[in-house]
Design a protein around this motif. Structure first.
Motif, PDB file in Angstrom:
ATOM      1  N   GLY A 163      32.217  48.795  42.339  1.00 25.94           N
ATOM      2  CA  GLY A 163      30.881  48.344  42.676  1.00 25.94           C
ATOM      3  C   GLY A 163      30.597  46.897  42.348  1.00 25.94           C
ATOM      4  N   GLN A 164      31.579  46.174  41.757  1.00 24.03           N
ATOM      5  CA  GLN A 164      31.342  44.788  41.374  1.00 24.03           C
ATOM      6  C   GLN A 164      32.406  43.814  41.866  1.00 24.03           C
ATOM      7  OE1 GLN A 164      30.620  44.285  37.167  1.00 24.03           O
ATOM      8  NE2 GLN A 164      29.516  46.219  37.051  1.00 24.03           N
ATOM      9  N   ARG A 165      33.675  44.173  41.714  1.00 26.92           N
ATOM     10  CA  ARG A 165      34.733  43.202  42.028  1.00 26.92           C
ATOM     11  C   ARG A 165      36.040  43.895  42.394  1.00 26.92           C
ATOM     12  NH1 ARG A 165      36.289  37.997  41.541  1.00 26.92           N
ATOM     13  NH2 ARG A 165      38.326  37.506  40.683  1.00 26.92           N
ATOM     14  N   ILE A 166      36.662  43.345  43.423  1.00 21.55           N
ATOM     15  CA  ILE A 166      38.013  43.737  43.810  1.00 21.55           C
ATOM     16  C   ILE A 166      38.770  42.440  44.069  1.00 21.55           C
ATOM     17  CG2 ILE A 166      39.484  44.920  45.476  1.00 21.55           C
ATOM     18  CD1 ILE A 166      37.005  46.630  46.198  1.00 21.55           C
ATOM     19  N   ALA A 167      39.842  42.221  43.346  1.00 23.09           N
ATOM     20  CA  ALA A 167      40.688  41.043  43.565  1.00 23.09           C
ATOM     21  C   ALA A 167      42.105  41.530  43.848  1.00 23.09           C
ATOM     22  CB  ALA A 167      40.663  40.129  42.341  1.00 23.09           C
ATOM     23  N   TRP A 168      42.833  40.768  44.634  1.00 25.72           N
ATOM     24  CA  TRP A 168      44.190  41.165  45.004  1.00 25.72           C
ATOM     25  C   TRP A 168      45.106  39.955  45.051  1.00 25.72           C
ATOM     26  CZ3 TRP A 168      40.134  40.645  48.287  1.00 25.72           C
ATOM     27  CH2 TRP A 168      40.275  39.726  49.306  1.00 25.72           C
ATOM     28  N   ALA A 169      46.392  40.245  44.977  1.00 25.04           N
ATOM     29  CA  ALA A 169      47.436  39.229  45.113  1.00 25.04           C
ATOM     30  C   ALA A 169      48.697  39.932  45.591  1.00 25.04           C
ATOM     31  CB  ALA A 169      47.687  38.524  43.781  1.00 25.04           C
ATOM     32  N   GLY A 170      49.562  39.194  46.244  1.00 24.37           N
ATOM     33  CA  GLY A 170      50.794  39.792  46.727  1.00 24.37           C
ATOM     34  C   GLY A 170      51.898  38.761  46.873  1.00 24.37           C
ATOM     35  N   PRO A 171      53.113  39.239  47.088  1.00 27.05           N
ATOM     36  CA  PRO A 171      54.252  38.339  47.263  1.00 27.05           C
ATOM     37  C   PRO A 171      54.179  37.639  48.629  1.00 27.05           C
ATOM     38  CG  PRO A 171      54.945  40.591  47.618  1.00 27.05           C
ATOM     39  CD  PRO A 171      53.507  40.648  47.165  1.00 27.05           C
ATOM     40  N   PRO A 172      54.951  36.579  48.810  1.00 30.34           N
ATOM     41  CA  PRO A 172      54.922  35.834  50.083  1.00 30.34           C
ATOM     42  C   PRO A 172      55.323  36.707  51.268  1.00 30.34           C
ATOM     43  CG  PRO A 172      56.186  34.643  48.417  1.00 30.34           C
ATOM     44  CD  PRO A 172      55.883  35.997  47.855  1.00 30.34           C
ATOM     45  N   VAL A 173      54.648  36.464  52.386  1.00 28.83           N
ATOM     46  CA  VAL A 173      54.993  37.099  53.654  1.00 28.83           C
ATOM     47  C   VAL A 173      55.236  35.981  54.661  1.00 28.83           C
ATOM     48  CG1 VAL A 173      52.574  37.354  54.364  1.00 28.83           C
ATOM     49  CG2 VAL A 173      54.293  38.853  55.352  1.00 28.83           C
ATOM     50  N   GLN A 174      56.227  36.161  55.522  1.00 29.09           N
ATOM     51  CA  GLN A 174      56.535  35.166  56.540  1.00 29.09           C
ATOM     52  C   GLN A 174      55.376  35.081  57.520  1.00 29.09           C
ATOM     53  OE1 GLN A 174      59.378  33.402  56.182  1.00 29.09           O
ATOM     54  NE2 GLN A 174      58.658  32.056  57.798  1.00 29.09           N
ATOM     55  N   ALA A 175      54.902  33.881  57.780  1.00 23.82           N
ATOM     56  CA  ALA A 175      53.788  33.656  58.698  1.00 23.82           C
ATOM     57  C   ALA A 175      54.121  32.451  59.566  1.00 23.82           C
ATOM     58  CB  ALA A 175      52.494  33.420  57.918  1.00 23.82           C
ATOM     59  N   GLY A 176      54.660  32.709  60.740  1.00 23.56           N
ATOM     60  CA  GLY A 176      55.060  31.611  61.616  1.00 23.56           C
ATOM     61  C   GLY A 176      56.159  30.796  60.964  1.00 23.56           C
ATOM     62  N   PRO A 177      55.993  29.466  60.910  1.00 24.20           N
ATOM     63  CA  PRO A 177      57.036  28.595  60.371  1.00 24.20           C
ATOM     64  C   PRO A 177      56.991  28.457  58.846  1.00 24.20           C
ATOM     65  CG  PRO A 177      55.244  27.279  61.205  1.00 24.20           C
ATOM     66  CD  PRO A 177      54.905  28.711  61.512  1.00 24.20           C
ATOM     67  N   GLY A 178      56.169  29.223  58.194  1.00 18.43           N
ATOM     68  CA  GLY A 178      56.068  29.115  56.738  1.00 18.43           C
ATOM     69  C   GLY A 178      55.845  30.471  56.119  1.00 18.43           C
TER      70      GLY A 178
END
Length: 125
Positions: free
Chosen positions: A49-64
């Motif tokens: 009901g107040q906060r949701i934060a997230w993080a994840g490892p790198p994913v390929q997105a086009g040329p980077g």
């Protein structure tokens, strides 16, 4: 719940929890992006009901590559709920050079996503 993201965020094709545990700090999800790319993210902070934060490892997105990172902060306001979405991905490779353009597009996409979420929550979608 993370698995509901594709209902209102166009960037996601599929999101599945990696376990049947209830949402909490440390909960992980696998996802597939609508434009390609698959990876995982984890709730780095979760206060119901107040906060949701997230993080994840790198994913390929086009040329980077892009490492997803962000948060939703929620607060009661004028009989409703104020939602602040913060997107702060780490950009790598050629994505760093296109950072300004990428962030502008992410902001535009987020505005549409939040409008869909509002309709869904208010029973109009």
């Amino acid at each position: 719940r993370g698995e509901n993201l594709p209902q209102w965020m166009e960037a996601f094709e599929l999101v599945q929890p990696t376990s049947q545990d209830a949402p909490a700090q440390g909960k992980s999800y696998q996802y597939k992006m609508s434009r390609g790319g698959e990876s995982t993210f984890q709730y780095s902070d979760f206060v119901p009901g107040q906060r949701i934060a997230w993080a994840g490892p790198p994913v390929q997105a086009g040329p980077g590559e892009l490492s997803p990172r962000g948060s939703f902060d929620l607060a009661d306001q004028d009989g409703g709920t104020y939602v602040r979405l913060t997107l702060d991905p780490e950009l790598g490779g050629a994505m760093k050079a296109a950072g300004f353009v990428m962030k502008r597009q992410m902001k535009k996409d987020a505005q549409g996503d939040l409008a869909r979420l509002k309709q869904l929550l208010e029973g109009q979608g």
